[in-house]
Design an enzyme around this catalytic site. Structure first.
Site, PDB file in Angstrom:
ATOM      1  N   GLU A  58       0.875  -1.169   0.000  1.00 33.12           N
ATOM      2  CA  GLU A  58       0.000   0.000   0.000  1.00 33.12           C
ATOM      3  C   GLU A  58       0.914   1.221   0.000  1.00 33.12           C
ATOM      4  OE1 GLU A  58      -3.121  -0.084  -0.401  1.00 33.12           O
ATOM      5  OE2 GLU A  58      -3.647  -2.157   0.073  1.00 33.12           O
ATOM      6  N   CYS A  69      -2.453   8.946   2.780  1.00 35.33           N
ATOM      7  CA  CYS A  69      -2.052   8.510   1.439  1.00 35.33           C
ATOM      8  C   CYS A  69      -3.130   8.780   0.389  1.00 35.33           C
ATOM      9  CB  CYS A  69      -1.669   7.040   1.441  1.00 35.33           C
ATOM     10  SG  CYS A  69      -2.912   5.958   2.148  1.00 35.33           S
TER      11      CYS A  69
END
Length: 473
Positions: free
Chosen positions: A245, A279
């Protein structure tokens, strides 16, 4: 706090201070682990994996369910710990603690659902008398490496599914924010997790990371962090399963039929929470030229209302960045963009580790605040001529984690869904939204694999195929 390896809590002579990002006071200290600790953790996890594999799905459910109940009871302490070590406002810290408990509860349910399927072998030529089915088995030893920005939430997305699937896990929390992860380990042990099944190594990833990831006894790595470190881990890991990720520079497309006031609120909510250190934070707004000016006016007003200060104070709406060096970097990128022709609409400048909520207009795709991941409280705005131009600008990046569009036109919305290269797609909200049960992951250099307990369990198990060759064939 001490770290948990070898099935026990241990300390080391070398310590690392955990600092409050707001005032740089020492919150606690942690041991600095070494390569001998890595070996001890892996040896222990191998034994822990065998112990976990012997537990039934229901027994794993009971452990995780009890842990989620304990987390809910201690939510205020966990939320405060998150705020003290990471710097997000206390409301966001409490929300993270609540969501973390939900992730563990979701993982508990998935522990009861592991199973296989009957494969219709008789549909294949020459397969008379053959009976086949699949079986899911744990990978064994999982390494979970988590970042600073969600020090409990993202650890739970690794630990919960790993234990639900019957694995042992070695957690390497971010050096800046290890306290929440250590408190999670305390809770899991209290809930009945085998002590050898969960290790937590504290210290610098640069000192122990390669040894941890390269070891062949580790069969699965799940990492959340920067693109460059993720790529390095993939090179080091060798032949093992990985979930990555990684970073992003998430775009929000604003079409002319959108309400500029509503879009401004969505962009602010998804662009400045946790000081932009998310993010999937909205980083690039791509506004149709017909709404460009109205949106900027509304966005400027909305962003200027965001108050900064001590994250433990209830009225504060945005706290500091994790390190002063990051605030300095963000300031340099903004100044570079302004020097190249961008326009400062709101904010700019810093006070120590607090960087003011900032809006920059007339941003060009090649500017760092657009093409790289800024990971700070800055949103750049770029005009677009039409939907095709907007989609082209959105896709003009190596990343693809989250993207959004605001429009009431279903054709534009579906074109966005089909053509934008992103793993998560939001319609009529900003880019920052996640339900913890959904499949979550990126395209392109934003990573590989999916999180969300159901999907992470699949990533943390191996699929075996069994075929019975029956005698009556």
């Amino acid at each position: 706090m001490r770290m948990h390896i070898g099935g026990e809590w241990v300390d080391r002579p070398q310590k690392i201070d955990v600092l409050n990002p707001f005032d740089n006071s020492v919150v606690d200290t942690i041991p600095k682990s070494n390569l001998n600790d890595v070996e001890n953790a892996i040896e222990t996890a191998v034994r822990g994996a065998k112990a976990m594999a012997k537990l039934t799905g229901y027994e794993r459910y009971e452990i995780l369910h009890k842990a989620s109940e304990l987390m809910a009871e201690r939510a205020e302490d966990l939320g405060r710990t998150i705020t003290l070590e990471e710097g997000k406002i206390i409301g966001e810290g409490r929300m993270e603690a609540s969501r973390a408990a939900e992730i563990i509860a979701l993982s508990a349910e998935e522990a009861k659902r592991l199973g296989g399927e009957v494969v219709p072998l008789e549909g294949a030529p020459g397969a008379h008398g053959k009976f086949g089915f699949t079986v899911r088995v744990p990978c064994g030893v999982v390494v979970g490496i988590s970042p600073f920005n969600f020090p409990l939430h993202l650890v739970c997305h690794k630990v919960g599914p790993a234990l639900a699937a019957g694995n042992a896990i070695i957690v390497k929390p971010a050096t800046d924010t290890p306290l929440s992860a250590l408190k999670l380990v305390e809770i899991l042990l209290e809930a009945g997790a085998p002590p050898e099944a969960i290790q937590c190594l504290t210290g610098q990833g640069g000192d122990i990371g390669d040894a941890l990831c390269a070891d062949r006894r580790v069969r699965k790595i799940t990492f959340t962090g920067s693109r460059d470190i993720g790529e390095h881990i993939c090179h080091v890991a060798g032949l093992k399963r990985v979930t990555m990720e990684l970073g992003s520079n998430s775009p929000l497309i604003v079409m002319p039929d959108a309400d500029p006031e509503k879009v401004a609120k969505a962009a602010a909510a998804s662009g400045f929470s946790n000081a932009g250190q998310v993010c999937i934070s909205t980083q690039r707004v791509i506004a149709h030229e017909k709404i460009y000016g109205d949106f900027l006016d509304a966005f400027k007003t909305t962003v200027e209302e965001i108050t900064t200060g001590d994250p433990l104070d209830e009225p504060t709406r945005m706290g500091p960045m994790i390190r002063e060096s990051d605030a300095i970097r963000v300031d340099q990128w903004v100044e570079e963009a302004l020097g190249d022709g961008a326009e400062l609409i709101a904010g700019g400048g810093r006070n120590g580790q607090i960087y003011n909520p900032t809006v920059v207009a007339n941003v060009k795709p090649e500017m760092k605040i657009s093409c790289d991941e800024i990971f700070g409280p800055v949103v750049g705005v770029t005009p677009a001529e039409n939907i095709d131009d907007a989609i082209a600008l959105a896709n003009d990046t190596n990343y693809g984690l989250s993207a959004a569009i605001c429009t009431q036109n279903i054709d534009w919305a579906m074109k966005f869904v089909r053509e934008v290269e992103s793993g998560n797609l939001m319609v009529n909200w900003g880019t920052q939204w996640r339900a913890d049960l959904m499949p979550y992951g990126g395209l392109k250099e934003s990573g590989m694999g999916k999180e969300g307990p159901k999907y992470a369990v699949e990533e943390m198990t191996e699929l075996k195929m069994a075929i019975f060759h029956l005698s009556d064939a």
